[in-house]
Enzyme design. Structure first.
Site, PDB file in Angstrom:
ATOM      1  N   GLY A  57       0.433  -1.240  -0.460  1.00 37.60           N
ATOM      2  CA  GLY A  57      -0.271  -0.193  -0.369  1.00 37.60           C
ATOM      3  C   GLY A  57       0.801   1.133  -0.188  1.00 37.60           C
ATOM      4  N   SER A  58       1.724   1.077  -0.384  1.00 40.21           N
ATOM      5  CA  SER A  58       2.613   2.553  -0.643  1.00 40.21           C
ATOM      6  C   SER A  58       1.889   3.535  -1.445  1.00 40.21           C
ATOM      7  CB  SER A  58       3.910   2.593  -0.537  1.00 40.21           C
ATOM      8  OG  SER A  58       4.166   1.514  -2.288  1.00 40.21           O
ATOM      9  N   ASN A  59       1.293   3.587  -2.759  1.00 43.15           N
ATOM     10  CA  ASN A  59       0.938   3.926  -3.389  1.00 43.15           C
ATOM     11  C   ASN A  59      -0.393   4.595  -3.726  1.00 43.15           C
ATOM     12  OD1 ASN A  59       2.101   3.768  -5.762  1.00 43.15           O
ATOM     13  ND2 ASN A  59       2.924   2.240  -5.781  1.00 43.15           N
ATOM     14  N   HIS A  81       2.217  -0.375 -13.508  1.00 39.33           N
ATOM     15  CA  HIS A  81       3.520  -1.381 -13.427  1.00 39.33           C
ATOM     16  C   HIS A  81       4.670  -0.803 -13.693  1.00 39.33           C
ATOM     17  CE1 HIS A  81       3.765  -4.633 -15.086  1.00 39.33           C
ATOM     18  NE2 HIS A  81       5.496  -4.585 -15.875  1.00 39.33           N
ATOM     19  N   MET A  92      -3.758  -7.741  -6.593  1.00 45.13           N
ATOM     20  CA  MET A  92      -3.165  -9.015  -7.468  1.00 45.13           C
ATOM     21  C   MET A  92      -4.130  -9.773  -8.088  1.00 45.13           C
ATOM     22  SD  MET A  92      -0.208  -8.014  -7.312  1.00 45.13           S
ATOM     23  CE  MET A  92       0.680  -9.476  -7.932  1.00 45.13           C
ATOM     24  N   ARG A  93      -4.557  -8.815  -8.759  1.00 44.37           N
ATOM     25  CA  ARG A  93      -5.954 -10.134 -10.154  1.00 44.37           C
ATOM     26  C   ARG A  93      -6.460  -9.172 -11.367  1.00 44.37           C
ATOM     27  NH1 ARG A  93      -8.836 -13.684  -6.811  1.00 44.37           N
ATOM     28  NH2 ARG A  93      -7.830 -14.258  -5.169  1.00 44.37           N
ATOM     29  N   LYS A 111     -15.479 -16.192  -9.797  1.00 46.04           N
ATOM     30  CA  LYS A 111     -15.237 -14.812 -10.145  1.00 46.04           C
ATOM     31  C   LYS A 111     -16.416 -13.634 -10.065  1.00 46.04           C
ATOM     32  CE  LYS A 111     -11.922 -12.485 -12.921  1.00 46.04           C
ATOM     33  NZ  LYS A 111     -10.053 -12.448 -13.182  1.00 46.04           N
ATOM     34  N   ASN A 154      -3.679   1.397 -14.375  1.00 44.95           N
ATOM     35  CA  ASN A 154      -3.293   0.788 -12.924  1.00 44.95           C
ATOM     36  C   ASN A 154      -1.786   1.516 -13.442  1.00 44.95           C
ATOM     37  OD1 ASN A 154      -2.016  -1.638 -12.093  1.00 44.95           O
ATOM     38  ND2 ASN A 154      -1.639  -2.353 -14.145  1.00 44.95           N
TER      39      ASN A 154
HETATM   40  C1  GRF Z   1       3.732  -1.736  -7.231  1.00 44.11           C
HETATM   41  O1  GRF Z   1       4.919  -1.441  -7.793  1.00 44.11           O
HETATM   42  C2  GRF Z   1       2.969  -1.092  -8.221  1.00 44.11           C
HETATM   43  O2  GRF Z   1       3.630  -1.094 -10.171  1.00 44.11           O
HETATM   44  C3  GRF Z   1       2.260  -2.593  -8.717  1.00 44.11           C
HETATM   45  O3  GRF Z   1       1.753  -2.888  -7.399  1.00 44.11           O
HETATM   46  C4  GRF Z   1       3.372  -2.683  -6.554  1.00 44.11           C
HETATM   47  C5  GRF Z   1       2.001  -2.248  -5.560  1.00 44.11           C
HETATM   48  O4  GRF Z   1       3.274  -2.142  -4.435  1.00 44.11           O
HETATM   49  N1  GRF Z   1       1.525  -2.953  -9.637  1.00 44.11           N
HETATM   50  P1  GRF Z   1       2.019  -0.903  -3.201  1.00 44.11           P
HETATM   51  O5  GRF Z   1       1.395  -2.148  -2.830  1.00 44.11           O
HETATM   52  O6  GRF Z   1       2.021   0.146  -3.894  1.00 44.11           O
HETATM   53  O7  GRF Z   1       3.102  -0.718  -2.263  1.00 44.11           O
END
Ligand code: GRF
Length: 201
Positions: A12-14, A109, A90-91, A65, A107
Site C-alpha cells: 500500500g505505499s501507492n 506497472h 493482485m487479480r 469470479k 493501473n
Molecule cells: C507497485 O510496484 C505497482 O507498480 C505494482 O504493485 C506494486 C504495489 O506496491 N502494480 P504498493 O502496494 O503500492 O506498495
C-alpha cells in the site's frame, strides 16, 4: 468531486502516496474507498489510519469470479465511484467490472510497457539486464498490462545497483507519477484516441 476507489492487495505505499497528495489538495478528488481482497494486507492499516472506508472482499467467499466482481461493483455503486485506481491489486479484472467502468480504471506497472508485463516487472527487467527501466501508468482494458498509456517515467539502472536499491528508486518514482496521473484524469485532461492518450495542457 470525483470519488476514487483504490484497489490494493498488499503493502500500500501507492495508496499512501495518493492519500498524501489528497491531503495536500493536489488530487481534487476524494479517496472514498479501499477495495482489498487480502485480510493480511498492510494497506488495511494504512486505510484505517487515513480514515478511508474499506471493502474487504475475498475471492474465496464467492463461488465464481463473476459473483466476486458483482459484490465489488455493488460497493462501487454505493460509493458513487468515478475512478478506480489499481495499486498492487493482485487479480486480473473481469469483463463485467471493466465494462462497467470503461475508461475509468487506471493501473500502475513497474516497467516500461509493453516490456516486462506481469507480477514481477522490476525483478524481470533487472534480471534481463536492462540499462533503462521505469514506470507506466495506463488505462485498464481486458488484456493484462495492455491499455492505452497515460504516463511513463524512466530510470537508468546503475552499474552494480542492487535489486533493493532499484526497487526503492522505482517506488519513489511511482509515488510521484501516480498522483499526477490521477490529477490529470480528474481534471479531464486525458483524451483516449485509440491506443494513444492525449494529455491536454
Ligand atoms: C507497485 O510496484 C505497482 O507498480 C505494482 O504493485 C506494486 C504495489 O506496491 N502494480 P504498493 O502496494 O503500492 O506498495
Amino acid at each position: 468531486m470525483v470519488n476514487i476507489a483504490i484497489f490494493a492487495s498488499g503493502r500500500g505505499s501507492n495508496f499512501s502516496a495518493l492519500v498524501e497528495a489528497q491531503g495536500k489538495g493536489e488530487l481534487r478528488a476524494r479517496i472514498s474507498l479501499l477495495v482489498c481482497d487480502n485480510p493480511q494486507a498492510k494497506v488495511l492499516a494504512r486505510a484505517r489510519k487515513a480514515k478511508v472506508d474499506i471493502a474487504l472482499i475475498k475471492r474465496e467467499d464467492f463461488v465464481s469470479k463473476c459473483d466476486f466482481e458483482a459484490a465489488i461493483i455493488k460497493k462501487l455503486r454505493e460509493y458513487k465511484i468515478g475512478l478506480i485506481v489499481m495499486a498492487g491489486f493482485m487479480r486480473i479484472l473481469g469483463p463485467d467490472l471493466i465494462r462497467s467502468y470503461k475508461n475509468r480504471i487506471i493501473n500502475i506497472h513497474p516497467a516500461l510497457l509493453p516490456a516486462f508485463k506481469g507480477a514481477h516487472g522490476i525483478l524481470d527487467a533487472y534480471k534481463y539486464g536492462v540499462k533503462v527501466t521505469g514506470i507506466t501508468v495506463h488505462f485498464v482494458d481486458e488484456k493484462m498490462d495492455h491499455g492505452p498509456i497515460i504516463l511513463q517515467g524512466a530510470l537508468d539502472v546503475r552499474q552494480k545497483e542492487s535489486l533493493a536499491a532499484l526497487e526503492a528508486r522505482m517506488h519513489k518514482l511511482e509515488h510521484q507519477l501516480y498522483p499526477l496521473a490521477v490529477k490529470l484524469f480528474v481534471g479531464k485532461k486525458l483524451k483516449i484516441q485509440g491506443r494513444k492518450v492525449k494529455v491536454l495542457p
